[in-house]
Design a protein around this motif. Sequence first.
Motif, PDB file in Angstrom:
ATOM      1  N   TYR A 101       0.827  -1.201   0.000  1.00  0.00           N
ATOM      2  CA  TYR A 101       0.000   0.000   0.000  1.00  0.00           C
ATOM      3  C   TYR A 101       0.867   1.260   0.000  1.00  0.00           C
ATOM      4  CZ  TYR A 101      -2.657   3.819   2.048  1.00  0.00           C
ATOM      5  OH  TYR A 101      -3.197   5.054   2.300  1.00  0.00           O
ATOM      6  N   LEU A 102       1.887   1.284   0.862  1.00  0.00           N
ATOM      7  CA  LEU A 102       2.759   2.462   0.939  1.00  0.00           C
ATOM      8  C   LEU A 102       3.534   2.669  -0.359  1.00  0.00           C
ATOM      9  CD1 LEU A 102       4.125   2.126   4.590  1.00  0.00           C
ATOM     10  CD2 LEU A 102       2.413   3.740   3.733  1.00  0.00           C
ATOM     11  N   ALA A 103       3.973   1.576  -0.982  1.00  0.00           N
ATOM     12  CA  ALA A 103       4.682   1.689  -2.260  1.00  0.00           C
ATOM     13  C   ALA A 103       3.743   2.227  -3.336  1.00  0.00           C
ATOM     14  CB  ALA A 103       5.255   0.338  -2.673  1.00  0.00           C
ATOM     15  N   ALA A 104       2.520   1.733  -3.381  1.00  0.00           N
ATOM     16  CA  ALA A 104       1.541   2.209  -4.362  1.00  0.00           C
ATOM     17  C   ALA A 104       1.226   3.683  -4.144  1.00  0.00           C
ATOM     18  CB  ALA A 104       0.266   1.375  -4.274  1.00  0.00           C
ATOM     19  N   ARG A 105       1.097   4.066  -2.906  1.00  0.00           N
ATOM     20  CA  ARG A 105       0.805   5.474  -2.596  1.00  0.00           C
ATOM     21  C   ARG A 105       1.943   6.376  -3.062  1.00  0.00           C
ATOM     22  NH1 ARG A 105      -0.277   7.605   3.428  1.00  0.00           N
ATOM     23  NH2 ARG A 105       1.971   7.714   3.393  1.00  0.00           N
ATOM     24  N   GLN A 110       4.188  10.099  -7.449  1.00  0.00           N
ATOM     25  CA  GLN A 110       5.144  10.382  -8.520  1.00  0.00           C
ATOM     26  C   GLN A 110       4.484  10.325  -9.901  1.00  0.00           C
ATOM     27  OE1 GLN A 110       8.544   7.794  -8.058  1.00  0.00           O
ATOM     28  NE2 GLN A 110       8.775   8.315  -5.903  1.00  0.00           N
ATOM     29  N   SER A 111       3.177  10.449  -9.943  1.00  0.00           N
ATOM     30  CA  SER A 111       2.374  10.505 -11.176  1.00  0.00           C
ATOM     31  C   SER A 111       2.288   9.181 -11.932  1.00  0.00           C
ATOM     32  CB  SER A 111       2.884  11.596 -12.125  1.00  0.00           C
ATOM     33  OG  SER A 111       2.827  12.844 -11.491  1.00  0.00           O
ATOM     34  N   TRP A 112       2.537   8.075 -11.271  1.00  0.00           N
ATOM     35  CA  TRP A 112       2.304   6.778 -11.889  1.00  0.00           C
ATOM     36  C   TRP A 112       0.842   6.424 -11.662  1.00  0.00           C
ATOM     37  CZ3 TRP A 112       5.586   4.047 -14.901  1.00  0.00           C
ATOM     38  CH2 TRP A 112       6.929   4.430 -14.891  1.00  0.00           C
ATOM     39  N   ARG A 113       0.249   5.729 -12.655  1.00  0.00           N
ATOM     40  CA  ARG A 113      -1.150   5.330 -12.561  1.00  0.00           C
ATOM     41  C   ARG A 113      -1.226   3.828 -12.804  1.00  0.00           C
ATOM     42  NH1 ARG A 113      -3.593   9.091 -17.020  1.00  0.00           N
ATOM     43  NH2 ARG A 113      -4.848  10.302 -15.617  1.00  0.00           N
ATOM     44  N   TYR A 114      -1.978   3.151 -11.965  1.00  0.00           N
ATOM     45  CA  TYR A 114      -2.074   1.693 -12.079  1.00  0.00           C
ATOM     46  C   TYR A 114      -3.223   1.313 -13.010  1.00  0.00           C
ATOM     47  CZ  TYR A 114      -2.016  -3.212 -10.788  1.00  0.00           C
ATOM     48  OH  TYR A 114      -1.926  -4.575 -10.813  1.00  0.00           O
ATOM     49  N   HIS A 115      -2.917   0.455 -13.990  1.00  0.00           N
ATOM     50  CA  HIS A 115      -3.897  -0.020 -14.965  1.00  0.00           C
ATOM     51  C   HIS A 115      -4.358  -1.409 -14.524  1.00  0.00           C
ATOM     52  CE1 HIS A 115      -5.715  -1.159 -18.781  1.00  0.00           C
ATOM     53  NE2 HIS A 115      -5.545   0.078 -19.213  1.00  0.00           N
ATOM     54  N   LYS A 116      -5.648  -1.539 -14.156  1.00  0.00           N
ATOM     55  CA  LYS A 116      -6.162  -2.787 -13.605  1.00  0.00           C
ATOM     56  C   LYS A 116      -6.221  -3.916 -14.636  1.00  0.00           C
ATOM     57  CE  LYS A 116      -9.776  -0.609 -11.826  1.00  0.00           C
ATOM     58  NZ  LYS A 116     -11.007  -0.306 -11.095  1.00  0.00           N
ATOM     59  N   LYS A 117      -6.431  -3.610 -15.892  1.00  0.00           N
ATOM     60  CA  LYS A 117      -6.510  -4.661 -16.919  1.00  0.00           C
ATOM     61  C   LYS A 117      -5.128  -5.259 -17.189  1.00  0.00           C
ATOM     62  CE  LYS A 117      -7.881  -5.444 -21.717  1.00  0.00           C
ATOM     63  NZ  LYS A 117      -8.419  -4.800 -22.926  1.00  0.00           N
ATOM     64  N   TYR A 118      -4.125  -4.411 -17.348  1.00  0.00           N
ATOM     65  CA  TYR A 118      -2.770  -4.891 -17.639  1.00  0.00           C
ATOM     66  C   TYR A 118      -1.941  -5.123 -16.382  1.00  0.00           C
ATOM     67  CZ  TYR A 118      -4.046  -3.516 -22.337  1.00  0.00           C
ATOM     68  OH  TYR A 118      -4.684  -3.390 -23.535  1.00  0.00           O
ATOM     69  N   MET A 119      -2.487  -4.752 -15.223  1.00  0.00           N
ATOM     70  CA  MET A 119      -1.841  -4.930 -13.917  1.00  0.00           C
ATOM     71  C   MET A 119      -0.416  -4.383 -13.897  1.00  0.00           C
ATOM     72  SD  MET A 119      -3.471  -8.538 -12.607  1.00  0.00           S
ATOM     73  CE  MET A 119      -2.376  -9.523 -13.550  1.00  0.00           C
ATOM     74  N   ALA A 162     -11.861   3.461 -17.203  1.00  0.00           N
ATOM     75  CA  ALA A 162     -12.534   2.364 -16.504  1.00  0.00           C
ATOM     76  C   ALA A 162     -11.517   1.419 -15.860  1.00  0.00           C
ATOM     77  CB  ALA A 162     -13.415   1.586 -17.482  1.00  0.00           C
ATOM     78  N   TYR A 163     -10.306   1.354 -16.409  1.00  0.00           N
ATOM     79  CA  TYR A 163      -9.270   0.471 -15.882  1.00  0.00           C
ATOM     80  C   TYR A 163      -8.293   1.193 -14.949  1.00  0.00           C
ATOM     81  CZ  TYR A 163     -10.937  -2.693 -19.473  1.00  0.00           C
ATOM     82  OH  TYR A 163     -11.714  -3.481 -20.250  1.00  0.00           O
ATOM     83  N   LEU A 164      -8.550   2.439 -14.673  1.00  0.00           N
ATOM     84  CA  LEU A 164      -7.682   3.208 -13.798  1.00  0.00           C
ATOM     85  C   LEU A 164      -8.008   2.903 -12.341  1.00  0.00           C
ATOM     86  CD1 LEU A 164      -5.636   5.521 -13.259  1.00  0.00           C
ATOM     87  CD2 LEU A 164      -7.556   7.107 -13.421  1.00  0.00           C
ATOM     88  N   GLU A 165      -6.990   2.507 -11.585  1.00  0.00           N
ATOM     89  CA  GLU A 165      -7.163   2.287 -10.145  1.00  0.00           C
ATOM     90  C   GLU A 165      -7.124   3.659  -9.481  1.00  0.00           C
ATOM     91  OE1 GLU A 165      -8.019   1.236  -6.770  1.00  0.00           O
ATOM     92  OE2 GLU A 165      -7.670  -0.512  -8.035  1.00  0.00           O
ATOM     93  N   ASP A 166      -8.274   4.100  -8.998  1.00  0.00           N
ATOM     94  CA  ASP A 166      -8.304   5.434  -8.405  1.00  0.00           C
ATOM     95  C   ASP A 166      -8.843   5.428  -6.983  1.00  0.00           C
ATOM     96  OD1 ASP A 166     -10.902   4.829  -8.993  1.00  0.00           O
ATOM     97  OD2 ASP A 166     -11.309   6.612 -10.178  1.00  0.00           O
TER      98      ASP A 166
END
Length: 170
Positions: A101-105, A110-119, A162-166
Amino acid sequence: APTTISPQQGNDATVGIPTSTGNFDATASYLGALDESFLHCPTNADSERQRTYTPRNPYQTPSSYPTTPSLAFENPAIFEKLGTDALFFIFYYSQGTYQQYLAARELKKQSWRYHKKYMTWFQRHEEPKVTTPEYEQGTYVYFDYESGWCQRIKSDFRFEYAYLEDSLSI
């Protein structure tokens, strides 16, 4: 018709035991199995998470080697000092932990966005060429964790919101 048994007949009504008359009593068998199952009911402690640390690869190590994770990695300020590669490593190899969680935060900061479809994680390389309410399209840098453990550029990529982890707030 099934014969019922009573406690006076001396039968303990366990599964597969015939009655005193020699007939098999299905009802008593089921009730016996039910009684037996009550002896093994889950308790509240069964649903609690294990509190002791169990290493994923428990190998014999020298006594000087740490046996528990450092408490320093419970501190969010440490993650602000880590490089991108270390954050990606923690994110992908500490799944389901507070450290993930802390790494994702920190990656999100740092403006990275997680894509749920491509993980995987994406970051804009330049401003998108097309922006709509459903998606944006342009050139992105993405982290390739499967084949190269490196950052690659993807041109003309369509990032659908829709695939953006927000759900993660920073």
